[in-house]
Design a protein around this motif. Structure first.
Motif, PDB file in Angstrom:
ATOM      1  N   ALA A 104       0.824  -1.208   0.000  1.00  0.00           N
ATOM      2  CA  ALA A 104       0.000   0.000   0.000  1.00  0.00           C
ATOM      3  C   ALA A 104       0.860   1.262   0.000  1.00  0.00           C
ATOM      4  N   ARG A 105       1.986   1.234   0.704  1.00  0.00           N
ATOM      5  CA  ARG A 105       2.890   2.379   0.721  1.00  0.00           C
ATOM      6  C   ARG A 105       3.459   2.632  -0.677  1.00  0.00           C
ATOM      7  N   ARG A 106       3.837   1.552  -1.384  1.00  0.00           N
ATOM      8  CA  ARG A 106       4.345   1.706  -2.759  1.00  0.00           C
ATOM      9  C   ARG A 106       3.255   2.268  -3.667  1.00  0.00           C
ATOM     10  N   ILE A 107       2.029   1.773  -3.488  1.00  0.00           N
ATOM     11  CA  ILE A 107       0.916   2.260  -4.304  1.00  0.00           C
ATOM     12  C   ILE A 107       0.682   3.740  -4.060  1.00  0.00           C
ATOM     13  N   ALA A 108       0.705   4.160  -2.806  1.00  0.00           N
ATOM     14  CA  ALA A 108       0.509   5.574  -2.494  1.00  0.00           C
ATOM     15  C   ALA A 108       1.586   6.426  -3.165  1.00  0.00           C
ATOM     16  N   ASP A 109       2.817   5.977  -3.103  1.00  0.00           N
ATOM     17  CA  ASP A 109       3.905   6.729  -3.736  1.00  0.00           C
ATOM     18  C   ASP A 109       3.670   6.858  -5.242  1.00  0.00           C
TER      19      ASP A 109
END
Length: 280
Positions: free
Chosen positions: A42-47
């Motif tokens: 999810a952190r990668r997606i947000a970035d």
């Protein structure tokens, strides 16, 4: 913990499936993924979404409804809430508490009625439930359009976290500013609130279900406090900030929807108007 290359691969896979409006197998079908792994993805997606021009405007809480959350989870029930970002591209306001929503590109869409808050200030680290309530500037009612890329809505908690928290879009009603007196009692007020959810395929309207504020971790205010506590264990994400919108979790179950239907809500126990949303 996932390697960054693995997290990036899963992130691109989910974003591509979203862009193409198609279903994919659960990530956990072929990999042992924890909920923490889901948040890494999810952190990668947000970035990536931020790099593409989207702006996070708040968070949504999922699986906060104790009456229904354990119905989800392919191998074991999901018994703890999770959260995901919501974005300027996925949140909009209705016109006089009425709206029209296209289901184009929405994969296995479901509707979920929620209480939504806007934070006027950031909670302090050791905030109590009462402190959380005092941080809330206004509240409103919203319909979340939940979507799921996994066939048959079968997934594990890690899958749901990675897949945008199953967030598609959020349609908000008219905001209601809160007085200091209301904020002092907001947790109890919303514990006792109830909502009725109705739909129609034509001229006749049918009462579909009812939900209660107490279903949502005892109160939607408590749900925000729980999110605040979760974020203290996730240093890769920023803590709650002034201006954020918080969708606190569905008051009922999330129900399948289709084009041609109109769904509406009515509240008791709180001075919030219902919403009416038609799908095309």
């Amino acid at each position: 913990m996932l390697m960054s290359t693995q997290a990036n691969r899963y992130a691109h896979q989910l974003l591509t499936a979203r862009a193409d409006a198609r279903q994919i197998p659960c990530l956990t079908r072929d990999a042992q993924l924890s909920v923490d792994d889901g948040y890494d993805i999810a952190r990668r997606i947000a970035d990536l979404r931020i790099a593409q021009g989207e702006t996070p405007v708040g968070r949504k809480i999922a699986f906060a409804n104790r009456k229904t959350s354990s119905n989800y989870g392919a191998r074991e029930p999901i018994n703890a809430p999770v959260w995901a970002y919501i974005y300027d591209a996925t949140v909009r306001y209705s016109d006089n508490n009425h709206g029209l929503q296209s289901l184009k590109g929405a994969v296995q869409p479901r509707i979920a009625p929620e209480i939504v808050f806007k934070l006027g200030s950031a909670p302090k680290a050791n905030a109590t439930v009462e402190d959380i309530a005092d941080c809330i500037e206004w509240m409103t009612h919203g319909f979340e359009l939940a979507v799921c890329p996994f066939p048959g809505w079968k997934f594990e908690a890690a899958d749901a976290v990675a897949a945008f928290g199953l967030h598609g879009s959020l349609i908000l009603g008219e905001p209601h500013m809160l007085s200091a007196g209301t904020r002092r009692h907001l947790g109890d007020i919303l514990t006792n609130v109830s909502v009725s959810l109705s739909y129609s395929d034509g001229e006749e309207t049918t009462l579909h279900s009812a939900g209660f504020g107490s279903n949502v971790l005892d109160s939607p205010v408590h749900a925000v406090w729980h999110l605040h506590q979760m974020l203290k264990t996730q240093p890769q994400f920023p803590s709650l900030a002034a201006g954020e919108l918080i969708a606190t979790g569905t008051l009922t179950d999330a129900y399948p929807i289709k084009a041609g239907q109109t769904w509406s809500t009515a509240f008791s126990g709180v001075a919030l108007p219902g919403l009416t949303l038609s799908f095309v």
